[in-house]
Design an enzyme around this catalytic site. Structure first.
Site, PDB file in Angstrom:
ATOM      1  N   GLU A  62       8.650  28.288   7.826  1.00 27.68           N
ATOM      2  CA  GLU A  62       7.967  29.662   9.046  1.00 27.68           C
ATOM      3  C   GLU A  62       9.210  30.206   9.108  1.00 27.68           C
ATOM      4  O   GLU A  62      10.166  29.570   9.130  1.00 27.68           O
ATOM      5  CB  GLU A  62       7.153  28.897  10.259  1.00 27.68           C
ATOM      6  CG  GLU A  62       7.215  29.536  11.075  1.00 27.68           C
ATOM      7  CD  GLU A  62       6.609  29.287  12.320  1.00 27.68           C
ATOM      8  OE1 GLU A  62       7.387  28.394  13.119  1.00 27.68           O
ATOM      9  OE2 GLU A  62       6.258  29.761  13.310  1.00 27.68           O
ATOM     10  N   ASN A 124       4.500  37.127  13.151  1.00 28.86           N
ATOM     11  CA  ASN A 124       4.550  36.300  12.645  1.00 28.86           C
ATOM     12  C   ASN A 124       4.059  35.553  11.136  1.00 28.86           C
ATOM     13  O   ASN A 124       2.981  35.334  11.582  1.00 28.86           O
ATOM     14  CB  ASN A 124       4.292  34.640  13.392  1.00 28.86           C
ATOM     15  CG  ASN A 124       5.765  33.362  13.186  1.00 28.86           C
ATOM     16  OD1 ASN A 124       5.675  33.286  10.878  1.00 28.86           O
ATOM     17  ND2 ASN A 124       5.892  32.284  14.031  1.00 28.86           N
ATOM     18  N   LYS A 141      -0.081  34.596  11.515  1.00 30.61           N
ATOM     19  CA  LYS A 141      -0.504  34.165  12.906  1.00 30.61           C
ATOM     20  C   LYS A 141      -1.079  34.202  13.553  1.00 30.61           C
ATOM     21  O   LYS A 141      -1.134  34.824  14.816  1.00 30.61           O
ATOM     22  CB  LYS A 141       1.284  33.475  13.670  1.00 30.61           C
ATOM     23  CG  LYS A 141       0.823  31.747  13.893  1.00 30.61           C
ATOM     24  CD  LYS A 141       2.527  31.217  14.766  1.00 30.61           C
ATOM     25  CE  LYS A 141       2.168  29.997  14.796  1.00 30.61           C
ATOM     26  NZ  LYS A 141       4.108  29.741  15.369  1.00 30.61           N
ATOM     27  N   GLU A 160       7.578  33.082  21.551  1.00 35.41           N
ATOM     28  CA  GLU A 160       6.478  33.610  20.636  1.00 35.41           C
ATOM     29  C   GLU A 160       5.516  34.631  20.771  1.00 35.41           C
ATOM     30  O   GLU A 160       5.505  35.536  20.572  1.00 35.41           O
ATOM     31  CB  GLU A 160       6.156  32.504  19.616  1.00 35.41           C
ATOM     32  CG  GLU A 160       6.995  31.868  18.599  1.00 35.41           C
ATOM     33  CD  GLU A 160       6.005  31.187  17.416  1.00 35.41           C
ATOM     34  OE1 GLU A 160       5.942  29.544  17.559  1.00 35.41           O
ATOM     35  OE2 GLU A 160       5.412  31.660  16.691  1.00 35.41           O
ATOM     36  N   CYS A 185       2.888  26.835  11.217  1.00 44.09           N
ATOM     37  CA  CYS A 185       2.531  26.297  12.946  1.00 44.09           C
ATOM     38  C   CYS A 185       1.907  25.830  13.482  1.00 44.09           C
ATOM     39  O   CYS A 185       1.089  24.902  13.355  1.00 44.09           O
ATOM     40  CB  CYS A 185       3.971  26.888  13.398  1.00 44.09           C
ATOM     41  SG  CYS A 185       4.849  25.681  13.803  1.00 44.09           S
ATOM     42  N   ASN A 210       7.812  25.223  12.222  1.00 51.82           N
ATOM     43  CA  ASN A 210       9.143  25.192  13.035  1.00 51.82           C
ATOM     44  C   ASN A 210       8.751  24.440  14.332  1.00 51.82           C
ATOM     45  O   ASN A 210       8.104  24.848  14.897  1.00 51.82           O
ATOM     46  CB  ASN A 210       9.847  26.699  13.288  1.00 51.82           C
ATOM     47  CG  ASN A 210      10.434  26.892  12.399  1.00 51.82           C
ATOM     48  OD1 ASN A 210      12.059  27.579  12.757  1.00 51.82           O
ATOM     49  ND2 ASN A 210       9.723  27.956  11.607  1.00 51.82           N
TER      50      ASN A 210
HETATM   51  N1  ING Z   1       5.776  25.421  17.112  1.00 54.02           N
HETATM   52  C1  ING Z   1       5.044  24.508  17.722  1.00 54.02           C
HETATM   53  C2  ING Z   1       4.092  23.744  16.937  1.00 54.02           C
HETATM   54  O1  ING Z   1       2.953  23.821  16.975  1.00 54.02           O
HETATM   55  C3  ING Z   1       5.506  23.192  19.628  1.00 54.02           C
HETATM   56  C4  ING Z   1       5.540  24.763  18.827  1.00 54.02           C
HETATM   57  C5  ING Z   1       6.524  23.178  19.905  1.00 54.02           C
HETATM   58  C6  ING Z   1       3.952  22.767  20.088  1.00 54.02           C
HETATM   59  C7  ING Z   1       6.855  20.850  20.530  1.00 54.02           C
HETATM   60  C8  ING Z   1       4.387  20.936  19.805  1.00 54.02           C
HETATM   61  C9  ING Z   1       5.615  20.738  20.591  1.00 54.02           C
HETATM   62  O2  ING Z   1       4.836  23.074  16.388  1.00 54.02           O
HETATM   63  C10 ING Z   1       5.510  26.826  16.327  1.00 54.02           C
HETATM   64  N2  ING Z   1       6.216  27.339  16.227  1.00 54.02           N
HETATM   65  O3  ING Z   1       4.374  26.979  16.985  1.00 54.02           O
END
Ligand code: ING
Length: 328
Positions: A62, A124, A141, A160, A185, A210
């Protein structure tokens, strides 16, 4: 063929069907000021290495072309201009090289990037590029995690929901000898993602991510990030009879430790390829798309066993509606 006849005949598919060599092309940290040219150099190196190894499809993370900028409240950063993180054309002058290598070496790819449309919409986005360098399709996304307003209590932001609009569909395409879908993601954490793609016939689902190791709203999840990432993708693969490729931008990026553990998962639910470290690295597997039939045509034969008329809550409700409190 009845179940009994099928059982007598043995597994639906052994091997030697629609073979495809796929690579999860994990990318290590991309710095705040790293140029597109420098990042594309790294991606071309991974593409060339993959092509030399006979890989036909390379999946990048991503927002591969830049650092994960939603970690900042960009307005507060005097050396950052939000638009600098977005692509206004794809391919553009700095990304054309990827498409050229794809066509020259016969290796397709999936690339995540921040998209700024001519009429000012920000997404995204992930694109799928075939082995002749042509763009097969684009996904935006759907599930945007995090928050829209600056939350100074956090060690780092996850903005985001300010920097992107959400996509609103889960398209699938005929490509690479099968039916391919994409997700990004946070999408991978929602079972609806895989089911919608599988209802569109997906046999192979490509997911860049990410994922910071630290989850500010509940730090008890930090130590479970790798487990949760594999859990949801393995479940999604098995429950929908799909191969799933999950690819990280990993390592310590601008002070934020980000999950690596990129992987390729079979319809059995097993991880069949896994990266060893958290930098630029390929994890490669030879997959047989016909093996998806062992699940799609038996246990998860959707048009035989699903009961969508009983699932109305899934599309009519956003949040839970518990039974009424006991009246005293
Ligand atoms: N990142 C994360 C994901 O869903 C997140 C958001 C971060 C969720 C840490 C839980 C813990 O993997 C993205 N970019 O969606």
């Amino acid at each position: 063929m009845t179940d009994a006849e099928q059982a007598a005949a043995g597994p639906l598919v052994e091997t030697g069907g629609r073979l495809l060599r796929v690579a999860a092309a994990q990318v290590g940290p991309v710095g705040r000021h790293e140029s597109r040219a420098s990042v594309v150099d790294r991606l071309v190196a991974l593409l060339e290495q993959a092509a030399t190894g006979g890989v036909e499809l390379v999946v990048f993370p991503e927002l591969t072309l830049t650092t994960f900028f939603p970690r900042w409240n960009v307005e507060d950063e005097d050396d950052l201009e939000l638009d600098d993180f977005y692509e206004t054309e794809m391919p553009g002058p700095e990304t054309q090289r990827l498409f050229d290598v794809a066509a020259e070496r016969g290796v397709g790819f999936c690339l995540g990037y921040a998209e700024l449309t001519p009429d000012g919409h920000r997404y995204n986005t992930q694109i799928l590029v075939e082995r002749d360098g042509s763009i097969v399709g684009k996904y935006r996304k759907v599930h945007l995690p995090g928050h829209a307003e600056h939350e100074p209590w956090r060690e780092f932001q996850h903005l985001e929901r300010r920097y992107f609009e959400a996509g609103d569909d889960f398209p699938t395409w005929r490509a690479f000898g099968g039916v391919v879908g994409m997700a990004i993601c946070n999408d991978r954490r929602w079972p609806e993602t895989y089911r919608c793609l599988a209802l569109g016939g997906a046999e192979l689902i490509l997911i860049g991510y990410n994922t910071p190791m630290h989850y500010a709203p509940d730090p008890s999840q930090d130590m479970l990030q790798s487990f949760h990432s594999h859990l949801v993708m393995q479940a999604g693969a098995y429950q929908n009879g799909c191969f799933v490729v999950g690819v990280a931008k990993g390592g310590n990026e601008e002070g934020v430790e980000s999950l690596a553990d990129s992987c390729i998962i079979a319809p059995t639910g097993r991880v069949i390829a896994l990266t060893a470290h958290n930098g630029d690295e390929l994890a490669v597997a030879d997959i047989d798309l016909d093996l998806t039939r062992n699940y799609k045509e038996t246990l998860f034969q959707f048009d035989r066993y699903r009961r969508p008329e009983t699932y109305t809550a899934i599309t009519t409700q956003r949040g839970p509606v518990p039974p009424p409190e006991e009246t005293p």
